[in-house]
Design a protein around this motif. Structure first.
Motif, mmCIF file in Angstrom:
data_model
loop_
_atom_site.group_PDB
_atom_site.id
_atom_site.type_symbol
_atom_site.label_atom_id
_atom_site.label_comp_id
_atom_site.label_asym_id
_atom_site.label_seq_id
_atom_site.Cartn_x
_atom_site.Cartn_y
_atom_site.Cartn_z
ATOM 1 N N LYS A 119 0.828 -1.213 0.000
ATOM 2 C CA LYS A 119 0.000 0.000 0.000
ATOM 3 C C LYS A 119 0.856 1.253 0.000
ATOM 4 C CE LYS A 119 -3.819 -2.287 2.405
ATOM 5 N NZ LYS A 119 -4.586 -2.379 3.677
ATOM 6 N N LEU A 120 1.977 1.221 0.708
ATOM 7 C CA LEU A 120 2.882 2.370 0.770
ATOM 8 C C LEU A 120 3.362 2.768 -0.615
ATOM 9 C CD1 LEU A 120 4.330 4.199 2.904
ATOM 10 C CD2 LEU A 120 6.202 2.546 2.874
ATOM 11 N N ASN A 121 3.464 1.788 -1.520
ATOM 12 C CA ASN A 121 3.921 2.039 -2.881
ATOM 13 C C ASN A 121 2.781 2.102 -3.902
ATOM 14 O OD1 ASN A 121 7.114 1.853 -2.941
ATOM 15 N ND2 ASN A 121 6.396 0.352 -1.458
ATOM 16 N N GLY A 122 1.537 2.010 -3.433
ATOM 17 C CA GLY A 122 0.387 2.108 -4.328
ATOM 18 C C GLY A 122 0.314 0.988 -5.352
ATOM 19 N N LEU A 123 0.651 -0.243 -4.924
ATOM 20 C CA LEU A 123 0.750 -1.353 -5.875
ATOM 21 C C LEU A 123 -0.259 -2.466 -5.583
ATOM 22 C CD1 LEU A 123 4.645 -1.568 -6.104
ATOM 23 C CD2 LEU A 123 3.085 -0.742 -7.878
ATOM 24 N N GLU A 124 -1.381 -2.102 -4.969
ATOM 25 C CA GLU A 124 -2.360 -3.126 -4.596
ATOM 26 C C GLU A 124 -2.918 -3.886 -5.800
ATOM 27 O OE1 GLU A 124 -3.202 0.355 -1.666
ATOM 28 O OE2 GLU A 124 -2.305 0.038 -3.660
ATOM 29 N N LYS A 125 -2.864 -3.298 -7.000
ATOM 30 C CA LYS A 125 -3.382 -3.968 -8.196
ATOM 31 C C LYS A 125 -2.336 -4.870 -8.850
ATOM 32 C CE LYS A 125 -6.787 -0.406 -9.336
ATOM 33 N NZ LYS A 125 -7.255 0.554 -10.371
ATOM 34 N N TYR A 126 -1.124 -4.845 -8.315
ATOM 35 C CA TYR A 126 -0.035 -5.621 -8.911
ATOM 36 C C TYR A 126 0.548 -6.667 -7.961
ATOM 37 C CZ TYR A 126 0.066 -2.132 -12.640
ATOM 38 O OH TYR A 126 -0.277 -1.321 -13.691
ATOM 39 N N VAL A 127 0.647 -6.336 -6.680
ATOM 40 C CA VAL A 127 1.324 -7.195 -5.711
ATOM 41 C C VAL A 127 0.311 -7.738 -4.715
ATOM 42 C CG1 VAL A 127 3.138 -7.330 -3.967
ATOM 43 C CG2 VAL A 127 3.447 -5.858 -5.980
ATOM 44 N N PHE A 128 0.349 -9.061 -4.498
ATOM 45 C CA PHE A 128 -0.632 -9.726 -3.651
ATOM 46 C C PHE A 128 0.092 -10.571 -2.596
ATOM 47 C CE2 PHE A 128 -2.257 -9.042 -7.892
ATOM 48 C CZ PHE A 128 -3.446 -8.381 -7.647
ATOM 49 N N PRO A 129 0.234 -10.059 -1.374
ATOM 50 C CA PRO A 129 0.891 -10.826 -0.307
ATOM 51 C C PRO A 129 0.043 -12.038 0.092
ATOM 52 C CG PRO A 129 0.945 -8.474 0.165
ATOM 53 C CD PRO A 129 -0.013 -8.664 -0.974
ATOM 54 N N GLU A 130 0.675 -13.196 0.173
ATOM 55 C CA GLU A 130 -0.036 -14.427 0.504
ATOM 56 C C GLU A 130 0.860 -15.338 1.341
ATOM 57 O OE1 GLU A 130 -1.637 -16.341 -2.927
ATOM 58 O OE2 GLU A 130 -3.003 -14.686 -3.387
ATOM 59 N N ILE A 131 0.226 -16.200 2.109
ATOM 60 C CA ILE A 131 0.956 -17.196 2.901
ATOM 61 C C ILE A 131 1.381 -18.339 1.993
ATOM 62 C CG2 ILE A 131 0.800 -18.841 4.797
ATOM 63 C CD1 ILE A 131 -1.408 -17.023 5.987
ATOM 64 N N LEU A 132 2.647 -18.712 2.082
ATOM 65 C CA LEU A 132 3.134 -19.919 1.420
ATOM 66 C C LEU A 132 4.179 -20.540 2.338
ATOM 67 C CD1 LEU A 132 4.092 -20.414 -2.323
ATOM 68 C CD2 LEU A 132 5.265 -21.590 -0.473
ATOM 69 N N MET A 133 3.836 -21.689 2.896
ATOM 70 C CA MET A 133 4.733 -22.398 3.798
ATOM 71 C C MET A 133 5.546 -23.398 2.984
ATOM 72 S SD MET A 133 4.035 -21.083 6.734
ATOM 73 C CE MET A 133 4.744 -22.221 7.904
ATOM 74 N N TRP A 134 6.864 -23.241 3.004
ATOM 75 C CA TRP A 134 7.723 -24.150 2.256
ATOM 76 C C TRP A 134 7.490 -25.593 2.702
ATOM 77 C CZ3 TRP A 134 12.948 -21.178 3.214
ATOM 78 C CH2 TRP A 134 12.862 -19.918 2.598
ATOM 79 N N GLY A 135 7.460 -26.490 1.740
ATOM 80 C CA GLY A 135 7.288 -27.903 2.037
ATOM 81 C C GLY A 135 5.851 -28.373 2.011
ATOM 82 N N GLU A 136 4.898 -27.451 2.156
ATOM 83 C CA GLU A 136 3.491 -27.823 2.100
ATOM 84 C C GLU A 136 3.020 -27.857 0.652
ATOM 85 O OE1 GLU A 136 1.117 -25.355 4.614
ATOM 86 O OE2 GLU A 136 1.859 -26.302 6.449
ATOM 87 N N PRO A 137 1.940 -28.589 0.352
ATOM 88 C CA PRO A 137 1.427 -28.631 -1.015
ATOM 89 C C PRO A 137 1.114 -27.227 -1.530
ATOM 90 C CG PRO A 137 0.376 -30.316 0.328
ATOM 91 C CD PRO A 137 1.174 -29.454 1.274
ATOM 92 N N LEU A 138 1.436 -26.992 -2.798
ATOM 93 C CA LEU A 138 1.175 -25.686 -3.392
ATOM 94 C C LEU A 138 -0.312 -25.455 -3.572
ATOM 95 C CD1 LEU A 138 3.784 -25.481 -6.303
ATOM 96 C CD2 LEU A 138 3.878 -24.279 -4.106
ATOM 97 N N ALA A 139 -0.719 -24.200 -3.443
ATOM 98 C CA ALA A 139 -2.079 -23.828 -3.819
ATOM 99 C C ALA A 139 -2.283 -24.167 -5.294
ATOM 100 C CB ALA A 139 -2.311 -22.338 -3.586
ATOM 101 N N GLU A 140 -3.476 -24.571 -5.650
ATOM 102 C CA GLU A 140 -3.742 -25.033 -7.020
ATOM 103 C C GLU A 140 -3.364 -23.982 -8.065
ATOM 104 O OE1 GLU A 140 -7.443 -26.745 -9.764
ATOM 105 O OE2 GLU A 140 -7.721 -26.333 -7.630
#
Length: 249
Positions: free
Chosen positions: A134-155
């Motif tokens: 948000k500080l950089n005004g990039l909400e339409k480009y960058v999407f923070p998400e949880i990804l735990m290494w070693g766990e199955p990938l989101a589809e």
């Protein structure tokens, strides 16, 4: 496999805590390479080692900047990038502050390149990444998400799906020996299929044990080290290096 998944669920506790240092905002132009400074808030160590700007992240950002132009983000990857509809999908592993993903988002926005950048990390860093996005005004480009290494990938990250990943970015992810098999599994999962994404990694050499990780992944990837860039000597003096992983077919 069950043991690996169980271990992954505890990954958030693996990163060693740091004493809280400075808490503030940093403006980055990368030596005047970009017109609009990239703004990053650091948490001062409140959330472990991920809430700080590191040299490896800056090196990977400089590489993205130096290989971007008005014809599209990341011209160096043009042979590998596959567009889906009108977007290219980019995933950053171990984003921390979100620096590298946000840099990619800023380049996409500035150059009119349509991209979705998934900045991923453990849950407790999502708020910091959201704040910096948000500080950089990039909400339409960058999407923070949880990804735990070693766990199955989101589809949506998997090969063969419309949103499959075209480019993987990872800065300073090789630092904790217990997490090496988790990072290896995630890299293997992301690069499965007939047309794997380009993988760019930057890394600061800190301990001999890190050789274990590179010995492991050499069974599956060719490691191509980049040395032909202006600031190579600067970063090598900091024991910080940039390379590409190419999955063996």
């Amino acid at each position: 496999m069950a043991d690996l998944v169980n271990f992954a669920t505890q990954f958030a506790d693996l990163a060693p805590a740091r004493p809280i240092e400075h808490l503030g905002d940093t403006d980055l132009t990368f030596g005047g390479r970009i017109d609009f400074p990239l703004k990053i808030h650091e948490d001062g160590g409140e959330n472990g080692c991920g809430g700080k700007i590191w040299a490896a992240g800056q090196l990977l950002c400089e590489h993205l900047i130096d290989n971007s132009d008005a014809n599209g983000l990341l011209s160096l990857c043009s042979e590998k990038l596959q567009t889906h509809g009108s977007f290219t999908n980019i995933l950053e592993l171990g984003s921390g502050t979100g620096l590298v993903g946000i840099c990619a988002g800023l380049l996409a926005k500035t150059n009119g390149f349509k991209a979705k950048i998934y900045a991923t990390d453990i849950e407790k860093l999502i708020e910091l990444m959201n704040s910096n996005t948000k500080l950089n005004g990039l909400e339409k480009y960058v999407f923070p998400e949880i990804l735990m290494w070693g766990e199955p990938l989101a589809e949506k990250y998997q090969a063969g799906t419309p949103s499959r990943i075209d480019l993987v970015l990872a800065a300073d992810c090789v630092y904790l020996e217990d997490a090496f098999p988790l990072l290896e599994k995630t890299l293997l999962d992301l690069t499965s299929g007939d047309s794997p994404p380009t993988v760019l990694m930057s890394y600061t050499k800190r301990r001999k044990a890190n050789k274990v990780f590179f010995r492991r992944i050499r069974k599956h990837f060719q490691i191509i080290t980049f040395t032909d860039f202006d600031r190579y000597e600067h970063y090598s003096s900091k024991r910080t290096y940039l390379f590409q992983l190419v999955r063996f077919q």
